[in-house]
Design an enzyme around this catalytic site. Structure first.
Site, short mmCIF file in Angstrom:
data_model
loop_
_atom_site.label_atom_id
_atom_site.label_comp_id
_atom_site.label_asym_id
_atom_site.label_seq_id
_atom_site.Cartn_x
_atom_site.Cartn_y
_atom_site.Cartn_z
CG ASP A 1 1.54 -2.71 1.80
OD1 ASP A 1 2.65 -2.64 1.23
OD2 ASP A 1 0.89 -1.72 2.15
CG ASP B 1 5.65 1.98 3.78
OD1 ASP B 1 6.00 2.40 4.90
OD2 ASP B 1 6.45 1.57 2.92
#
Length: 269
Positions: free
Chosen positions: A14, A16
């Site tokens: 991932d 953010d």
């Protein structure tokens, strides 16, 4: 049979809240990616954020000192465009979102229009207005299919949390009375897209992320391993509450990215 960490051959990472907050790199992100490359461990960057193109995501990472290439980036916008194009080739689409979404839809051969769409596809839109909400609700109530790039209610930034695509979707759902087809984590389409790009079985892949409700839930739902890093939405303080509210827990929990790097690659790099 439970899949053990020793069976993991690749990672879906991932962005953010995991590798950066807005324009600021989270400490250790550059070292983690460098270590994976040095060990020749396959990985892809997988983000629910639909605002940027893969090339823009890679440039954003590079600007912070994190080695990245566009072909290593899987976004919810690209996965959404692929999903719609495969299901309804050449259909008319109204996009509520930013450049990453509209470019992905164009590249998938879909017709971007502003009236009477077959599909309304929505992502994060920092220019969302009451007029946008009204048009979306009317189109969907009139029969247009509703596709949501990702359900994130909040998005970590350097200044703090901001409303995500899921928050905008909550308003559209309330006004239209229709639940969307969800593409991004924790739903299946984005995960299926990324896992297929790796060419591995889901059980050979682990997800690295900061959000139990999206990243870790996506990994669990897809049959992947999971590594939670307490660098974004999920923190040491709220971890017990998030485990309870999400109904999932990670295979491995790391306080920061240095610990993630050591756990995957060892301490000799």
């Amino acid at each position: 049979m439970r899949i053990l960490p020793k069976d993991w051959k690749a990672y879906l990472i991932d962005l953010d809240g995991t590798l950066y907050h807005g324009p600021k790199m989270i400490p250790g992100a550059d070292d983690l990616i460098s270590a994976l490359r040095a060990k020749r461990i396959p990985f892809l960057f997988v983000t629910n954020n639909s605002s940027r193109t893969p090339a823009e995501v890679a440039a954003h990472l590079e600007a912070m000192g994190i080695s990245a290439r566009a072909e290593e980036v899987c976004t919810s916008a690209v996965a959404a465009a692929r999903y719609i194009a495969e299901d309804q080739p050449g259909c008319k689409v109204a996009a509520i979102g930013e450049a990453g979404l509209t470019k992905a839809l164009n590249e998938a051969g879909l017709q971007l229009i502003s009236e009477e769409p077959d599909v309304v596809v929505q992502g994060i839109d920092r220019h969302f207005t009451y007029e946008t909400l009204t048009r979306a609700a009317r189109w969907i109530r009139g029969g247009a299919r509703y596709v949501l790039t990702n359900p994130d209610l909040l998005l970590p930034t350097q200044e703090g949390l901001m409303p995500g695509a899921g928050t905008l979707s909550a308003a559209i759902q309330a006004a239209s009375g229709v639940k969307p087809v969800v593409i991004g984590k924790p739903a299946a389409p984005l995960m299926d897209f990324a896992i297929a790009r790796l060419g591995l079985a889901a059980s050979e892949v682990a997800v690295i992320g900061d959000n139990l409700h999206t990243d870790i839930a996506a990994g669990v739902n897809a049959g992947c391993g999971t590594i939670l890093t307490l660098t974004g939405v999920t923190t040491a303080d709220n971890l017990p509450d998030f485990v309870k509210s999400s109904g999932v827990s990670a295979d491995v929990v790391c306080r920061d990215l240095a610990e993630v790097r050591t756990w995957i690659c060892g301490s000799n790099l």
